[in-house]
Design an enzyme around this catalytic site. Sequence first.
Site, PDB file in Angstrom:
ATOM      1  N   GLU A 281       4.053 -42.774  11.182  1.00 28.72           N
ATOM      2  CA  GLU A 281       2.669 -42.504  10.753  1.00 28.72           C
ATOM      3  C   GLU A 281       2.222 -41.128  11.060  1.00 28.72           C
ATOM      4  OE1 GLU A 281      -1.600 -44.667  11.675  1.00 28.72           O
ATOM      5  OE2 GLU A 281       0.108 -45.803  11.092  1.00 28.72           O
TER       6      GLU A 281
ATOM      7  N   CYS B 153      -6.222 -40.849  13.341  1.00 19.64           N
ATOM      8  CA  CYS B 153      -5.741 -40.427  12.001  1.00 19.64           C
ATOM      9  C   CYS B 153      -6.414 -40.756  10.726  1.00 19.64           C
ATOM     10  CB  CYS B 153      -4.026 -40.992  11.947  1.00 19.64           C
ATOM     11  SG  CYS B 153      -3.165 -40.408  13.555  1.00 19.64           S
TER      12      CYS B 153
END
Length: 480
Positions: free
Chosen positions: A247, A281
């Site tokens: 990720e 994020c």
Amino acid sequence: METLQNHIGGRWEEPVGEDVVTVVNPATEEAVARFRAGGPEDVDRAVAAASAAQPGWAALTVARRVEHLHAWAGTIAAHSAELAELECREMGKPVGIGQSFIAGAVAGLKAAADQALTYPFTETVTGAAGERTDIVRHPLGVTAVITPWNFPVVMVLGALGPLLAAGNTVVVKPSERSPVSTVRLFELAAASGLPPGVLNLVLGDARTGTALTEHEEVRLVHFTGSVGAGRAVGTATGRRLTRSVLELGGKDPVVIDAGVDPVATAQAVAFGAFVNTGQICTSMERIYVHERIADEFVEALVAAAGTFAVGDGLDPATTLGPLVDERQRDTVRRHVEDAVRKGATVRAGGAVPDRPGYFYPATVLTGVDDTMLVMTEETFGPVAPVTVVPSFEEGLTRAAASRYGLAATVYTDDPGHIAAAARLPVGVVWVNQWQGGGPERLYEPARDSGMGATGARAAYDAATRPAAVHIAPAAPAAGR
């Protein structure tokens, strides 16, 4: 100032590396902890301890492994305020905000562990001629989790549930910028009775992470971090023909339709852009608003930005803590200055305050375009750049035009527009609620934002290896 150590095979050990890393409180610029950066020898010992513990851990029933994880989760919950304060001191997150995220992570750990109770570790398929095939999913063995600095506790807990519940053992390498709360997590794991060697901790920098990802006995690497580092992890695991779940960065768009409440939506967008000082994020980093409501939306967004109180996260009045360090603040400042130089207008914030600490105010920019860094590169700071678009469709087109594909948020009351938004090339699309979704959600990032499906059953699929056992009827013995 605290001196941190590795936790290997149930024991605390001084890393063998010579380089000393200092952790600095970003609100005060004072040192809070230090440690020696571990090297290959530390990684070797941690992997060996995990390998030795893995058969016994895998031999436990699934229910027993889940009980261990629930016991640890309960201990973490009882210490959530302490953990949130440690996070604040090492990376700046306000304590109240940190505690709420940790509470969510504890609930997520329990939910992920409970999914093991219904996951099909063994499935049977019966053939027409009386034969059957048992599909048995085995744990991989030793796995690695490398976590980022922005959510030290949350990211560890988010990765560990399926890996441990499936019977793997784990070596964790936290970011060298925020390892203090992770060390405390391991103290709580030991106190809750997690068997020695099941969960191991190695402190260090990128060199330590490289040694871990390249280790021959590590069968999966779960990495969260930058695109560049993720590519290196993927290269290392690909070379060894082992798995990685990555990720990576995001440049998440927001598309706002003409029919929504501009004031309420602006308040929601302000939270998505500024919470944790924009160091998420999936922070809202590109905002596309329909021209019919743009003026009212921008006015409300500017007003909302003004409500984020800058300060030390230990102060209950603070809602916007510092950036993690000077390097990260310099990135934010460089993006804003680049935008202004190319014609953007600062509507709120936009300047480094004259005070100690790595602070930057909640900032709203208008008049941005795709030549600006703030619209193309991950800013990872409290900056909300707004682009006015003539239609929702144009907003979707602009939202999709990125090398990133982590998540996207849309605000609309039009069913057709919701259907169109579902086709965005991202891992998660949130409609009318940022960060929505329950424990059954699974997704895979797109483009440069990563690879490897995660969440719910996908996380257990990644944590196990299926093997087929085909059983045909035995031939009758001769003479019978």
